[in-house]
Design an enzyme around this catalytic site. Sequence first.
Site, mmCIF file in Angstrom:
data_model
loop_
_atom_site.group_PDB
_atom_site.id
_atom_site.type_symbol
_atom_site.label_atom_id
_atom_site.label_comp_id
_atom_site.label_asym_id
_atom_site.label_seq_id
_atom_site.Cartn_x
_atom_site.Cartn_y
_atom_site.Cartn_z
ATOM 1 N N LYS A 13 -31.983 15.995 -15.099
ATOM 2 C CA LYS A 13 -32.016 14.770 -15.911
ATOM 3 C C LYS A 13 -33.432 14.197 -15.963
ATOM 4 O O LYS A 13 -33.967 13.909 -17.026
ATOM 5 C CB LYS A 13 -31.073 13.693 -15.332
ATOM 6 N N ARG A 88 -23.226 5.580 -13.927
ATOM 7 C CA ARG A 88 -22.661 6.608 -13.058
ATOM 8 C C ARG A 88 -21.261 6.249 -12.568
ATOM 9 O O ARG A 88 -20.644 7.052 -11.870
ATOM 10 C CB ARG A 88 -23.548 6.766 -11.816
ATOM 11 N N ARG A 127 -36.714 21.755 -4.269
ATOM 12 C CA ARG A 127 -37.415 20.481 -4.428
ATOM 13 C C ARG A 127 -37.705 19.858 -3.066
ATOM 14 O O ARG A 127 -38.744 19.232 -2.874
ATOM 15 C CB ARG A 127 -36.569 19.520 -5.281
ATOM 16 N N ARG A 133 -37.697 14.795 -0.207
ATOM 17 C CA ARG A 133 -36.762 13.679 -0.370
ATOM 18 C C ARG A 133 -35.687 13.716 0.709
ATOM 19 O O ARG A 133 -35.116 14.772 0.997
ATOM 20 C CB ARG A 133 -36.103 13.752 -1.757
ATOM 21 N N ARG A 144 -23.489 14.483 -2.492
ATOM 22 C CA ARG A 144 -23.840 13.925 -3.804
ATOM 23 C C ARG A 144 -23.020 14.608 -4.907
ATOM 24 O O ARG A 144 -22.605 13.958 -5.865
ATOM 25 C CB ARG A 144 -25.335 14.093 -4.061
HETATM 26 P P1 B4P Z 1 -34.388 16.583 -11.489
HETATM 27 O O1 B4P Z 1 -34.776 16.504 -12.932
HETATM 28 O O2 B4P Z 1 -35.246 15.870 -10.503
HETATM 29 O O3 B4P Z 1 -32.891 16.177 -11.227
HETATM 30 P P2 B4P Z 1 -32.081 14.865 -11.525
HETATM 31 O O4 B4P Z 1 -30.838 15.389 -12.196
HETATM 32 O O5 B4P Z 1 -32.880 13.847 -12.254
HETATM 33 O O6 B4P Z 1 -31.903 14.274 -10.085
HETATM 34 P P3 B4P Z 1 -30.894 13.572 -9.141
HETATM 35 O O7 B4P Z 1 -29.519 13.420 -9.750
HETATM 36 O O8 B4P Z 1 -31.023 14.369 -7.909
HETATM 37 O O9 B4P Z 1 -31.480 12.183 -8.793
HETATM 38 P P4 B4P Z 1 -31.486 10.670 -9.226
HETATM 39 O O10 B4P Z 1 -32.887 10.250 -9.057
HETATM 40 O O11 B4P Z 1 -30.874 10.425 -10.568
HETATM 41 O O12 B4P Z 1 -34.320 18.136 -11.166
HETATM 42 C C1 B4P Z 1 -34.008 18.621 -9.877
HETATM 43 C C2 B4P Z 1 -34.932 19.760 -9.486
HETATM 44 O O13 B4P Z 1 -34.679 20.888 -10.313
HETATM 45 C C3 B4P Z 1 -36.420 19.452 -9.626
HETATM 46 O O14 B4P Z 1 -37.094 20.003 -8.526
HETATM 47 C C4 B4P Z 1 -36.823 20.146 -10.917
HETATM 48 O O15 B4P Z 1 -38.165 20.577 -10.888
HETATM 49 C C5 B4P Z 1 -35.884 21.333 -10.930
HETATM 50 N N1 B4P Z 1 -35.497 21.759 -12.268
HETATM 51 C C6 B4P Z 1 -35.202 20.942 -13.324
HETATM 52 N N2 B4P Z 1 -34.851 21.695 -14.391
HETATM 53 C C7 B4P Z 1 -34.895 23.013 -13.986
HETATM 54 C C8 B4P Z 1 -34.621 24.269 -14.630
HETATM 55 N N3 B4P Z 1 -34.223 24.357 -15.927
HETATM 56 N N4 B4P Z 1 -34.765 25.398 -13.891
HETATM 57 C C9 B4P Z 1 -35.152 25.347 -12.599
HETATM 58 N N5 B4P Z 1 -35.439 24.191 -11.932
HETATM 59 C C10 B4P Z 1 -35.308 23.040 -12.625
HETATM 60 O O16 B4P Z 1 -30.539 9.927 -8.146
HETATM 61 C C11 B4P Z 1 -30.833 9.898 -6.755
HETATM 62 C C12 B4P Z 1 -29.926 8.908 -6.016
HETATM 63 O O17 B4P Z 1 -30.193 7.537 -6.460
HETATM 64 C C13 B4P Z 1 -28.408 9.026 -6.191
HETATM 65 O O18 B4P Z 1 -27.847 10.014 -5.342
HETATM 66 C C14 B4P Z 1 -27.933 7.582 -5.842
HETATM 67 O O19 B4P Z 1 -27.876 7.369 -4.461
HETATM 68 C C15 B4P Z 1 -29.013 6.706 -6.424
HETATM 69 N N6 B4P Z 1 -28.689 6.278 -7.798
HETATM 70 C C16 B4P Z 1 -29.391 6.618 -8.928
HETATM 71 N N7 B4P Z 1 -28.818 6.058 -10.003
HETATM 72 C C17 B4P Z 1 -27.716 5.364 -9.558
HETATM 73 C C18 B4P Z 1 -26.704 4.596 -10.209
HETATM 74 N N8 B4P Z 1 -26.684 4.435 -11.549
HETATM 75 N N9 B4P Z 1 -25.730 4.028 -9.448
HETATM 76 C C19 B4P Z 1 -25.739 4.155 -8.121
HETATM 77 N N10 B4P Z 1 -26.655 4.878 -7.433
HETATM 78 C C20 B4P Z 1 -27.637 5.489 -8.150
#
Ligand code: B4P
Length: 190
Positions: A13, A88, A127, A133, A144
């Site tokens: 995302k 979420r 990552r 992290r 998660r």
């Molecule tokens: P990211 O792009 O970092 O993944 P994400 O889906 O954004 O992250 P996530 O769900 O973990 O975290 P968030 O900050 O939203 O990609 C992951 C990895 O994969 C990276 O290393 C990237 O380089 C790699 N990658 C990406 N695309 C790739 C591909 N095509 N091929 C290979 N590798 C690839 O949330 C973190 C925490 O914050 C939650 O658990 C919760 O505690 C809190 N939180 C956030 N929003 C909330 C909400 N609305 N309500 C309550 N809690 C919340």
Amino acid sequence: MRLIIMGPPGAGKGTQATFIAQEFGIPAISTGDIFRANVSAGTPLGVEAKRYMDAGEYVPDSVTNSMVRNRIAEDDAKGGFLLDGYPRTVAQVAELDSMLADAGLELDGAVVLTVDSEAIVQRLLKRATIENRADDTEDVIRRRQEVYGEQTAPLIDTYRERGALVEVDGMGEVDEVTQRVFAAIEGLKG
Ligand code: B4P
């Protein structure tokens, strides 16, 4: 455009949100990034959020909702925004609906990244070696994923029923996924 991007933890995302923001000239608003910035700065919000994030749990809706309400009222979000990682929970969907209704606005669509759950455990463990992290340990990643399945995956049906959902295959190279996402968003505009 007013968009949301959804998908399980590690679906990419945040990675795709950056490209969408550039392409469509809107700010990407990541609740996870805002929480992490507050954790780093040691603010009261960060201290509260850290307890939940480190355990793989969601930060309480009351905290998250008011943070988003304030953020989307800022000037740079007046012409549109991409919400990354929000809503979420069912309560967050209701709150976002009310924020938009209060401002006389509508969501243009929801982009969902679909991924293979085992593959994303490996992405997140990779990552962990780069970003260090606290929530990227295997146990917390699996928690998660469970929380996502219980609380967030059902929201996909909500947006599908509203007719504003596009599902995009999130597997493959980052730039391949980006091209699919752009095509899906162009479809929403049409
Ligand atoms: P990211 O792009 O970092 O993944 P994400 O889906 O954004 O992250 P996530 O769900 O973990 O975290 P968030 O900050 O939203 O990609 C992951 C990895 O994969 C990276 O290393 C990237 O380089 C790699 N990658 C990406 N695309 C790739 C591909 N095509 N091929 C290979 N590798 C690839 O949330 C973190 C925490 O914050 C939650 O658990 C919760 O505690 C809190 N939180 C956030 N929003 C909330 C909400 N609305 N309500 C309550 N809690 C919340």
